[in-house]
Scaffold this motif. Structure first.
Motif, PDB file in Angstrom:
ATOM      1  N   TRP A  15      11.865  36.568  17.320  1.00 12.42           N
ATOM      2  CA  TRP A  15      11.931  37.907  17.905  1.00 12.42           C
ATOM      3  C   TRP A  15      11.506  37.899  19.364  1.00 12.42           C
ATOM      4  O   TRP A  15      12.115  38.553  20.203  1.00 12.42           O
ATOM      5  CB  TRP A  15      11.033  38.847  17.087  1.00 12.42           C
ATOM      6  N   LYS A 303      14.887  41.227  13.095  1.00 20.29           N
ATOM      7  CA  LYS A 303      14.056  40.704  14.178  1.00 20.29           C
ATOM      8  C   LYS A 303      14.239  39.214  14.471  1.00 20.29           C
ATOM      9  O   LYS A 303      13.696  38.714  15.456  1.00 20.29           O
ATOM     10  CB  LYS A 303      12.582  40.950  13.856  1.00 20.29           C
ATOM     11  N   GLY A 304      14.943  38.501  13.595  1.00 22.56           N
ATOM     12  CA  GLY A 304      15.059  37.060  13.823  1.00 22.56           C
ATOM     13  C   GLY A 304      16.285  36.470  13.153  1.00 22.56           C
ATOM     14  O   GLY A 304      16.857  37.031  12.210  1.00 22.56           O
TER      15      GLY A 304
END
Length: 691
Positions: A15, A303-304
Motif C-alpha cells: 500500500w 490496498k495491496g
C-alpha cells in the motif's frame, strides 16, 4: 481432504508504494503483461510498475515492484477494468462507461482520442477470427439494454463490427472465436454471434450471487454454477470435465493449470482440474480481485497486490510421493504434460512412475507396483538391489541418484518380518520371470537370470531346473557357489553342462548316486546319467564312466552304447571297441550283441556266432542238474532257437564244440529239431555230429 502446497502467496505491491503521500487509495482492477503491472484505482488513476522476479532455492520466488509512473485519466469515476494489447502497445482502460486507448509505457491517451463509449464491461477475444495481427477484437456489454457489441481496435482507432441482442440483460461475458459465453440475469448461455444460434447452459440467480464467466482455453469456459460448483462448459454447450466444489460465496476465479483457484471473502482455495479435489486453502481476507495473466495469478485487496507463486509441479509431485499419495501424484504428473517439453516430461514421468512403483511395492501392492515398474521402464536392477546378495558380485550397478526410494534393503523395508519378506521374494521371482525375455532385460540378462536362479534355489522352486535347461544367462561363478550353498547339486550339474563343463556335471551326479553328497531332486538320477552319456558327444567322458554305469546295472548301463545315434555308433563307438569293454559284463554284452544283430542287422559272422554261443551257454547253465525233458523252454532257449532259425551267419562247429557231451545236447535238440533249426547249408555238419 489432504492438503497440498501448490502455491505460496507473496506481496508484489504494498500500500505504501501505491499510495505515496495520499491518505486513501482503493485498488479497483489490475492488469499484467510480461513484467508490466498496471493498477487502476478508485480515484481514476492508473499506475505502471515493473515487476522483478527472483527465484528462491525452494522453487518459489519473490517479487519486487518498481513504480514507473502514474496518470490521472481526468474522470471522477473509478477505473473499472484494464486490458493490455501488447501487439498494439496499447492499454485499454474502462472508466465511466468509456474505453480509452492509452500508450502502455507513457499512459498517454492516443492522439486521435479514439475510444469506445457506452461500455459496462469488456473482454478481449483471445481466439480472434479477424486474422489481422495489427488489431485486437474487443467485446463489450453495452449500456444499451440487452446488447453486446463487437469492435476491432487498432493503434489509434476503433471500428464496430457487430451488435448482438440478448434475451436478457448480460452481466458478464467471455469470448472465444465467434462464441460468446454470457451470464444473463437468470441463466448462462452460449451464443454464436456469427450465426445467431444460442444454447442455454444452466440457470442461476444473479440477485443471490455474483456471476463468473471465464475463458480457460480454446472453446472452453469456467462458470460459477449453483450449489457452490465451478462448472466447465464448451462452446458446444457440454461439459468435458467434472465440476469443482468451491465456496457458495466465490467472487473470483483464475486458472493456473492444472488448478482452478477461487476467491471468497476469507480464503483463496486451490482445486485440481484433474481429480476435482480441493488441494490447498490460503487465508486471505478482504480480497476482491483474482485474475490470471499468462500463467501468473494475481490477487488483490483494496490496498495491496499479491502474486500466487506456483511451486514447480515436480516439487509438488515429489511432496505427494513423500506422503505416499501415489494416485494424486500420478494424476498431477499426467496433467503436467502440457506445461513441460516432451523429452523432459518423458524423463520426469518415467522417474515418477518408478518412485510410485516402489511406494506400492513397500505396501505389498504388487500388481500395482509391477504395472508402474513396467510403465516407468525401471532398470530392474534397482529392484534386485533391494534383495541382499542377489546381484552378481561382478555387477557394476549403482542405484539411481537421487534415490527412487528410502530403503537400504529388503530387511529394512519389511522390518525383519519374514512373511512379508517371503511375499516380496515371490513377487520378484514372478516379475523377473516375466521380464527376462522382454526388452526390459536388454543389457541386464546376466543380472536378472542370476538373481532368478538364486531365488529359485533358496525357495526350492521347481522352476530352477526349467531355468537351467533352457537358454539362460546365469553367471557361472556366482550361481555355482549359491547352488552349492543350498545343496542343489543336480541343478549345479545342469549349470556346468550349460557352460560346457560336462565332466564336472557328470562327476557331481555320480557323487550323488554314490551317496557321497545328498540331493534328492531326482530319484532316477542314475538313469538320467545313462541318458546324458548316451547323447553326449564327448567320447572320452563316455568311456570314462562306462564302467561306472555298467557296474550299477548292466542292463541299463549298456544303453550308453545301444541307444546312441547311429552315426556315432559307426564312428566313435565301433562295435569291436564296445565288445571289448563289455567282456567283463556278460548281461550287457548279450544286450549289445542283440542290438547289433537284431536292431542294426549287422551281417557279421563274428557277432552272430558270439551271440549264439552266449545264448547256448546260458541254456546249458540253466539246464545243468535239471530234468531236461520236463523243463519248459526258457527265454534263452527261445532266443537261441530264433537266432538259429533266422541267421545263417553263425559258425555251427563252434556251437557243437561248446558242448563236450553230445548226449547232453540231444536232450535239448533231436534230429528233427536240428534239421529245422540249422539252415540248409549246415544240415550235413549237424547230422555228422549227431552220429
Amino acid at each position: 481432504m489432504m492438503s497440498t502446497k501448490a502455491f505460496t502467496l507473496v506481496s508484489a505491491v504494498e500500500w505504501e508504494l501505491l499510495a505515496g503521500d495520499k491518505e486513501r487509495v482503493h485498488i479497483e482492477c489490475v492488469e499484467c503483461c510480461g513484467k508490466n503491472l498496471y493498477v487502476g484505482t478508485g480515484d481514476c488513476v492508473v499506475y505502471h510498475f515493473l515487476l522483478e522476479e527472483r527465484a528462491l532455492p525452494t522453487g518459489t520466488a519473490t517479487f519486487s515492484a518498481t513504480k514507473q509512473l502514474h496518470r490521472h485519466l481526468g474522470f471522477r469515476k473509478p477505473v473499472n477494468e484494464l486490458r493490455a494489447a501488447s501487439a498494439l502497445n496499447r492499454l485499454l482502460v474502462l472508466c465511466d462507461n468509456s474505453i480509452t486507448l492509452v500508450n502502455m509505457m507513457s499512459l498517454e491517451p492516443v492522439p486521435s482520442g479514439a475510444r469506445i463509449k457506452g461500455a459496462a464491461a469488456l473482454a478481449l477475444n483471445e481466439n480472434p477470427v479477424n486474422g489481422d495481427p495489427f488489431c485486437v477484437e474487443v467485446c463489450i456489454i453495452s449500456v444499451k439494454r440487452r446488447t453486446i457489441q463487437l469492435f476491432l481496435v487498432y493503434e489509434d482507432r476503433v471500428q464496430i463490427v457487430r451488435e448482438v441482442s440478448t434475451p436478457e440483460q448480460p452481466l458478464a461475458v467471455a469470448v472465444d472465436g465467434h462464441f460468446l459465453c454470457l451470464a444473463l440475469t437468470t441463466q448462462y448461455i452460449i451464443l454464436n454471434y456469427n450465426t445467431g444460434f444460442s444454447q442455454d447452459l444452466f440457470p442461476y440467480c444473479s440477485e443471490e450471487k455474483r456471476p463468473i464467466v471465464k475463458r480457460i482455453g480454446r472453446q472452453e469456459f469456467l462458470l460459477a454454477g449453483p450449489g457452490g460448483l465451478g462448472m466447465f462448459a464448451t462452446v458446444a454447450g457440454i461439459s468435458q470435465r467434472a465440476p469443482v466444489h468451491w465456496s457458495e460465496n466465490v467472487i473470483g476465479a483464475a486458472i493456473c493449470f492444472p488448478y482452478v483457484i477461487a476467491l471468497d471473502d476469507e480464503f483463496i482455495t486451490v482445486h485440481s482440474m484433474l481429480d476435482q479435489q480441493q488441494k490447498q486453502t490460503l487465508p486471505f481476507k478482504e480480497g476482491h480481485i483474482l485474475q490470471d495473466f499468462e500463467g501468473r495469478v494475481i490477487v488483490a485487496t483494496s490496498k495491496g497486490v499479491y502474486i500466487l507463486v506456483p511451486l514447480p509441479l515436480e516439487k509438488q509431485i515429489q511432496d505427494l510421493l513423500a506422503s505416499h499419495r501415489v494416485e494424486e501424484a500420478l494424476v498431477l504428473a499426467k496433467g503436467a504434460r502440457r506445461n513441460i517439453p516432451k523429452e523432459k516430461f518423458q524423463v520426469m514421468y518415467r522417474r515418477i512412475l518408478q518412485q510410485a512403483g516402489f511406494i506400492q511395492f513397500a505396501q505389498l501392492q504388487f500388481l500395482e507396483a509391477k504395472e508402474l515398474f513396467r510403465s516407468g521402464q525401471l532398470d530392474v536392477r534397482e529392484l534386485i538391489s533391494l534383495y541382499p546378495f542377489l546381484l552378481p558380485t561382478s555387477s557394476s550397478f549403482t542405484r539411481s541418484h537421487p534415490p527412487l526410494h528410502e530403503y537400504a534393503d529388503l530387511n529394512q523395508l519389511t522390518q525383519g518380518d519374514q512373511e512379508k519378506m517371503a511375499k516380496c521374494k515371490r513377487f520378484l521371482m514372478s516379475y523377473l520371470n516375466e521380464v527376462r525375455s522382454t526388452e526390459v532385460a536388454n543389457g541386464y540378462k546376466e543380472d536378472i537370470d542370476t538373481a532368478l536362479l538364486k531365488l529359485y534355489a533358496e525357495a526350492d522352486h521347481d522352476s530352477l531346473l526349467d531355468l537351467l535347461v533352457t537358454e539362460n544367462s546365469c553367471l557361472l561363478t556366482d550361481s555355482a557357489a549359491w547352488l552349492e550353498k543350498h545343496n542343489k547339486y543336480f541343478a549345479l550339474g545342469l549349470l556346468y553342462h550349460y557352460n560346457n563343463q560336462d565332466a564336472a556335471a557328470v562327476q557331481l551326479w555320480v557323487n550323488i548316486v554314490n551317496g557321497d553328497i545328498h540331493d534328492s531332486t531326482r530319484s532316477d538320477l542314475y538313469e538320467y546319467v545313462v541318458d546324458f552319456l548316451t547323447y553326449s558327444l564327448d567320447q572320452e567322458l563316455v568311456w570314462k564312466y562306462a564302467d561306472w554305469v555298467l557296474q550299477k546295472s548292466e542292463e541299463v548301463g549298456v544303453q550308453v552304447f545301444t541307444k546312441r545315434p547311429l552315426d556315432e555308433q559307426q564312428s566313435s563307438f565301433s562295435p569291436d571297441s564296445v565288445i571289448t569293454c563289455l567282456k567283463k559284463y556278460p548281461k550287457a554284452l548279450v544286450k549289445y550283441l542283440e542290438h547289433l544283430v537284431t536292431d542294426r542287422r549287422l551281417q557279421k559272422e563274428e557277432y552272430h556266432t558270439q551271440l549264439a554261443l552266449l545264448y547256448l551257454d546260458e541254456v546249458l547253465r540253466q539246464r545243468s542238474g535239471a530234468d531236461s525233458e520236463a523243463a519248459e523252454a526258457t527265454e534263452a532257449q527261445l532266443k537261441l532257437r530264433r537266432l538259429l532259425q533266422k541267421s545263417d551267419l553263425y559258425r555251427v562247429h563252434l556251437l557243437i564244440a561248446l558242448n563236450s557231451e553230445p548226449a547232453e545236447l540231444q536232450l535239448r535238440l533231436n534230429e528233427a529239431q536240428l534239421t529245422h533249426v540249422f539252415s540248409v547249408r549246415h544240415v550235413t555238419a549237424a547230422c555228422a555230429w549227431k552220429h
